[in-house]
Scaffold this motif. Structure first.
Motif, PDB file in Angstrom:
ATOM      1  N   GLY A  69       0.803  -1.225   0.000  1.00  0.00           N
ATOM      2  CA  GLY A  69       0.000   0.000   0.000  1.00  0.00           C
ATOM      3  C   GLY A  69       0.828   1.264   0.000  1.00  0.00           C
ATOM      4  O   GLY A  69       0.317   2.334   0.319  1.00  0.00           O
ATOM      5  N   GLN A  70       2.112   1.134  -0.327  1.00  0.00           N
ATOM      6  CA  GLN A  70       2.959   2.336  -0.409  1.00  0.00           C
ATOM      7  C   GLN A  70       3.615   2.434  -1.775  1.00  0.00           C
ATOM      8  O   GLN A  70       4.374   1.557  -2.171  1.00  0.00           O
ATOM      9  CB  GLN A  70       4.045   2.279   0.660  1.00  0.00           C
ATOM     10  CG  GLN A  70       3.549   2.782   2.003  1.00  0.00           C
ATOM     11  CD  GLN A  70       4.667   2.882   3.032  1.00  0.00           C
ATOM     12  OE1 GLN A  70       5.842   2.965   2.686  1.00  0.00           O
ATOM     13  NE2 GLN A  70       4.280   2.870   4.287  1.00  0.00           N
ATOM     14  N   ALA A  71       3.291   3.516  -2.473  1.00  0.00           N
ATOM     15  CA  ALA A  71       3.945   3.774  -3.754  1.00  0.00           C
ATOM     16  C   ALA A  71       5.298   4.416  -3.493  1.00  0.00           C
ATOM     17  O   ALA A  71       5.575   4.881  -2.383  1.00  0.00           O
ATOM     18  CB  ALA A  71       3.075   4.691  -4.594  1.00  0.00           C
ATOM     19  N   LYS A  72       6.143   4.422  -4.520  1.00  0.00           N
ATOM     20  CA  LYS A  72       7.473   5.010  -4.335  1.00  0.00           C
ATOM     21  C   LYS A  72       7.713   6.082  -5.394  1.00  0.00           C
ATOM     22  O   LYS A  72       7.496   5.848  -6.591  1.00  0.00           O
ATOM     23  CB  LYS A  72       8.508   3.896  -4.469  1.00  0.00           C
ATOM     24  CG  LYS A  72       9.849   4.323  -3.951  1.00  0.00           C
ATOM     25  CD  LYS A  72      10.873   3.221  -4.024  1.00  0.00           C
ATOM     26  CE  LYS A  72      12.238   3.814  -3.663  1.00  0.00           C
ATOM     27  NZ  LYS A  72      13.343   2.979  -4.055  1.00  0.00           N
ATOM     28  N   LEU A 124       3.884   2.413  -8.480  1.00  0.00           N
ATOM     29  CA  LEU A 124       2.771   2.127  -7.559  1.00  0.00           C
ATOM     30  C   LEU A 124       3.066   0.946  -6.631  1.00  0.00           C
ATOM     31  O   LEU A 124       2.643   0.930  -5.493  1.00  0.00           O
ATOM     32  CB  LEU A 124       1.483   1.846  -8.348  1.00  0.00           C
ATOM     33  CG  LEU A 124       0.880   3.034  -9.096  1.00  0.00           C
ATOM     34  CD1 LEU A 124      -0.300   2.561  -9.940  1.00  0.00           C
ATOM     35  CD2 LEU A 124       0.441   4.135  -8.136  1.00  0.00           C
ATOM     36  N   SER A 155       1.965  -1.388  -5.116  1.00  0.00           N
ATOM     37  CA  SER A 155       0.721  -2.028  -4.662  1.00  0.00           C
ATOM     38  C   SER A 155      -0.419  -1.498  -5.511  1.00  0.00           C
ATOM     39  O   SER A 155      -0.594  -0.283  -5.613  1.00  0.00           O
ATOM     40  CB  SER A 155       0.422  -1.657  -3.219  1.00  0.00           C
ATOM     41  OG  SER A 155       1.144  -2.457  -2.348  1.00  0.00           O
ATOM     42  N   ASP A 158      -1.837   3.548  -3.247  1.00  0.00           N
ATOM     43  CA  ASP A 158      -1.368   4.714  -2.477  1.00  0.00           C
ATOM     44  C   ASP A 158      -1.653   5.996  -3.254  1.00  0.00           C
ATOM     45  O   ASP A 158      -0.760   6.584  -3.858  1.00  0.00           O
ATOM     46  CB  ASP A 158       0.129   4.539  -2.205  1.00  0.00           C
ATOM     47  CG  ASP A 158       0.716   5.700  -1.424  1.00  0.00           C
ATOM     48  OD1 ASP A 158      -0.058   6.575  -0.970  1.00  0.00           O
ATOM     49  OD2 ASP A 158       1.953   5.736  -1.286  1.00  0.00           O
ATOM     50  N   ASP A 204      -2.435   8.831  -2.048  1.00  0.00           N
ATOM     51  CA  ASP A 204      -1.907  10.033  -1.389  1.00  0.00           C
ATOM     52  C   ASP A 204      -0.620  10.478  -2.062  1.00  0.00           C
ATOM     53  O   ASP A 204      -0.435  11.654  -2.372  1.00  0.00           O
ATOM     54  CB  ASP A 204      -1.648   9.761   0.097  1.00  0.00           C
ATOM     55  CG  ASP A 204      -2.948   9.681   0.878  1.00  0.00           C
ATOM     56  OD1 ASP A 204      -4.001  10.041   0.286  1.00  0.00           O
ATOM     57  OD2 ASP A 204      -2.927   9.261   2.040  1.00  0.00           O
ATOM     58  N   THR A 205       0.279   9.504  -2.279  1.00  0.00           N
ATOM     59  CA  THR A 205       1.553   9.821  -2.920  1.00  0.00           C
ATOM     60  C   THR A 205       1.322  10.335  -4.347  1.00  0.00           C
ATOM     61  O   THR A 205       1.933  11.308  -4.776  1.00  0.00           O
ATOM     62  CB  THR A 205       2.457   8.567  -2.932  1.00  0.00           C
ATOM     63  OG1 THR A 205       2.711   8.198  -1.572  1.00  0.00           O
ATOM     64  CG2 THR A 205       3.764   8.806  -3.651  1.00  0.00           C
ATOM     65  N   PRO A 250      -8.215  -0.714   5.093  1.00  0.00           N
ATOM     66  CA  PRO A 250      -7.294   0.149   4.354  1.00  0.00           C
ATOM     67  C   PRO A 250      -7.911   1.536   4.126  1.00  0.00           C
ATOM     68  O   PRO A 250      -9.136   1.668   4.159  1.00  0.00           O
ATOM     69  CB  PRO A 250      -7.086  -0.582   3.022  1.00  0.00           C
ATOM     70  CG  PRO A 250      -8.068  -1.696   2.978  1.00  0.00           C
ATOM     71  CD  PRO A 250      -8.824  -1.740   4.264  1.00  0.00           C
TER      72      PRO A 250
END
Lengths: 326, 379
Positions: A194-197, A237, A239, A244, A246-247, B346
């Motif tokens: 659930g965290q994009a980079k 992405l 995930s 994510d 927000d990012t 989530p």
């Protein structure tokens, strides 16, 4: 630190997970003595034996359905479907059961399992061996969907997927298995789902992609910087569910323009979802419509024509230029 | 080069212990105590009475569509009696008697048919999966549970159920095959009631019995009289013992007839012959079992009266409890729809929860979350 390709990095994660947690079992077609058709399960059968590394009958629903039973009983099955193009044979088990047990029993039973499958095109394979249908799973409530883009994040995300208390679809872009090597740390890394980079900071435009399409995206970004003097912001992405946003939104608020790149058919795709959520959230920051560069709404063509279907750097570049000059 | 005969070793047995005239084969009579026999009768009758009462509730609109189990009581009762608490029970959806024996309550059943997920949540300490709607798909879970027992070295067994229609499904084939290949301790109990809604057995298979399919998978198969609770128990008990000893799966076909509608939304007059239904109704499992118990001196008018009163109270209490429960916040609050999909909600789902809360004017409640239950099972 050791340098390795993505197939090896995934193999490393499987090995490490099985070593540290006796509940982890691997099952699928040809995953044992043959070590997987892409050799992703290399060394596992020799080390952990028949009980924990199971060659199964040739039956996708059987592989996923029995994994569900094992997960409910307390194991942590990591099953392999040999190619993502065959996982529809197990879709009903994922949709009707893996994704629903926790919900239907109000948290009493759960299905902590991972379904791994090599996905995507680009390896000159025959029909049914090149599909990218992550959107189908993303559209299925109760699943998580993860797609790595290189050796280091592949290993760290697989650890997270195996440790996750819910069912995870882990798609391995097969075009990347041996495409490049990367330093992978000796100690186990776990990258939260659930965290994009943000893989490159930039301005003027945000390129959003994942999996194998990250290669075309990075290449296009280089060309854009060299030829047009625009250094785009790039987001991987990683995930797909949870996504994510927000990012992504933070970046697009800053740049005002976005191009989403993926290999799947466009209709109801991950790219469409990202585009739609950008419109919901940062509409007033947009200088141009969000552009989707994707596969087309046809089956992926047989491999003589697949290069026209899978987004390449030129197609991404063209979309960037049109978006920048809108 | 010549054509030769390959002898297939296996044979299919048929087992009947208590026939429709309530005559018992003393040599085959299983070793069950009087107490156990009375328990079996009580739970079968409870399932029957509940079924009748549920039908009234459905007609009144207090619960929704449900599949009736009348006439099928012997199958799940006999099969589940062969299990220990540490074994697993994986039902299809006509196993009310067996589920009650395993520890589910009529309140659970009522809540399920009234449209509440809570009715599918296994009670504490009960190693069961809830009922399964997509035909035959649960058989693979049972096979997987059995495989996991082997992997962990647990000497338990799994009983799972399928209908005759389920034998046409791919998942049924895959489950039989996986269980046989991995010698999983699973007993597949086929409730062959000869009808899948309106489609007769002859449209499900071209062979004579379900049991003979076992031969092709390399597991024992047996057909029993599905209205004879003693025969079902004996066959499943033997299969469970074999499974626990490492002998792998068994297919037990229980032959019966669906003497009721498929569900409350079905009208069998359209496709079943009244005569045939009447013939089979006379063979239903409770008549002969009651007579058997009377012959043995376990049942008499007085005991019957006690059992009837006990059942009546249980059903009344269950209905009252359902009415009470569905008014509680835990069951009535639509915001909890979101709270059990993932172990942790989530952010994207929390946003949708907030959206519904806002629509309902419940914004303040939007962050409250039901705590997850502890996991059931032996792990």
């Amino acid at each position: 630190m050791a340098e390795m390709n993505m197939a090896k990095a995934i193999n490393k994660a499987l090995y490490e997970a099985m070593e540290r947690d006796s509940r982890v079992v691997v099952l699928g077609e040809d995953v044992g003595q043959d070590e997987g058709v892409f050799r992703v399960t290399e060394g596992l059968w020799a080390k952990f034996g028949d009980k924990r590394v199971m060659d199964t009958p040739l039956a996708e629903a059987g592989i996923v359905g029995t994994s569900i039973g094992m997960a409910i009983y307390g194991l942590r099955p990591v099953c392999e479907i040999q190619f993502a193009g065959f996982d529809y044979f197990a879709y009903h088990q994922l949709e009707s059961h893996a994704a629903r047990f926790r919900n239907r029993t109000r948290g009493r039973l759960s299905v902590p399992m991972v379904m791994r499958a090599p996905s995507g095109g680009g390896i000159r394979a025959l029909e049914h061996h090149s599909e990218s249908r992550e959107g189908t799973y993303a559209h299925t409530p109760g699943l998580k969907v993860v797609i790595p883009s290189g050796p280091r994040n592949a290993r760290a995300l697989l650890h997270a997927a195996i440790q996750d208390p819910d069912p995870v679809i882990y798609y391995e872009p097969k075009a990347l298995y041996r495409l490049f090597k990367e330093e992978v740390p000796d100690e186990i890394e776990v990258m939260p789902l659930g965290q994009a980079k943000v893989v490159q900071e930039g301005k003027g435009i945000t390129l959003i992609s994942y999996g194998a399409c990250m290669r075309a995206t990075l290449e296009a970004a280089e060309m854009l910087e060299e030829e047009d003097g625009v250094k785009p912001e790039i987001i991987d992405l990683l995930s797909i569910v949870p996504l994510d946003m927000d990012t992504v939104c933070k970046s697009v608020q800053k740049t005002g323009r976005a191009v989403v790149i993926s290999e799947e058919p466009r209709y109801c795709s991950v790219a469409s979802e990202v585009s739609s959520q950008l419109n919901d959230t940062v509409f007033l920051y947009l200088e141009a419509p969000v552009r989707r560069v994707t596969g087309f709404d046809t089956p992926i063509p047989f491999f003589s024509k697949e290069k026209y279907y899978i987004p390449d750097a030129e197609r991404v570049l063209m979309a960037c230029r049109e978006t920048l000059s809108f | 080069m010549p054509r030769t005969i390959l002898e297939v070793k296996q044979k299919i047995e048929y087992l009947s212990i208590l026939n429709d005239k309530a005559e018992v084969d003393k040599a085959l009579e299983p070793k069950l105590t009087n107490e156990q026999l009375k328990h079996m009768y009580t739970y079968m009758l409870m399932a029957r009475r509940a079924d009748e009462r549920f039908l009234n509730l459905q007609r009144q609109g207090r619960i929704g569509t449900f599949p009736q189990t009348t006439g099928h009581e012997a199958i799940s009762m006999g099969a589940s009696m062969a299990l220990k608490k540490s074994d697993w029970h994986v039902p299809a959806y006509r196993e009310l008697a067996g589920m009650l024996h395993r520890g589910w309550t009529l309140v659970d059943q009522l809540l399920l048919w009234a449209g509440y997920e809570q009715g599918q949540s296994p009670p504490n300490g009960v190693n069961d999966l809830p009922i399964c709607v997509p035909i035959a798909s649960q058989l693979l879970h049972a096979a997987g549970i059995g495989m996991a027992m082997n992997i962990k070295g647990d000497k338990h067994a799994v009983v799972t159920y399928l209908g005759d229609g389920a034998t046409s499904e791919g998942d049924c084939h895959e489950a039989f095959n996986f269980a046989a290949v991995f010698k999983a301790p699973v007993v597949f109990v086929c409730n062959n009631n000869q009808w899948a809604i309106s489609v007769p057995l002859s449209r499900q298979m071209g062979c004579e019995t379900v049991a003979q399919k076992a031969i092709a998978y390399g597991m024992p198969g047996i057909r029993v009289d599905g209205n004879d609770v003693l025969a079902v128990y004996a066959a499943v008990h033997e299969a469970v013992e074999r499974a626990r000893a490492g002998g792998g799966p068994t297919l037990v076909e229980c032959l019966t007839f669906r003497i009721v509608a498929h569900t409350t939304a079905d009208d069998p007059k359209k496709y079943q012959k009244e005569e045939t239904r009447k013939e089979w109704a006379a063979k239903e499992p409770l008549i002969r079992f009651a007579k058997y118990l009377r012959d043995k001196g376990i049942l008499n008018d007085e005991v019957q009266k006690q059992i009837d009163a006990e059942i009546e109270t249980t059903i009344r209490d269950a209905i009252a409890k359902m009415d009470e429960k569905i008014k509680t916040d835990e069951l009535a609050n639509p915001l909890y729809t979101f709270d059990y999909l993932y172990a942790e909600i989530p952010p994207f789902l929390q946003k949708q929860r907030d959206e519904l809360a806002h629509y309902l004017g419940k914004d303040k409640e939007s962050s409250s979350k039901q705590p997850n239950h502890a996991h059931a099972g032996s792990h």
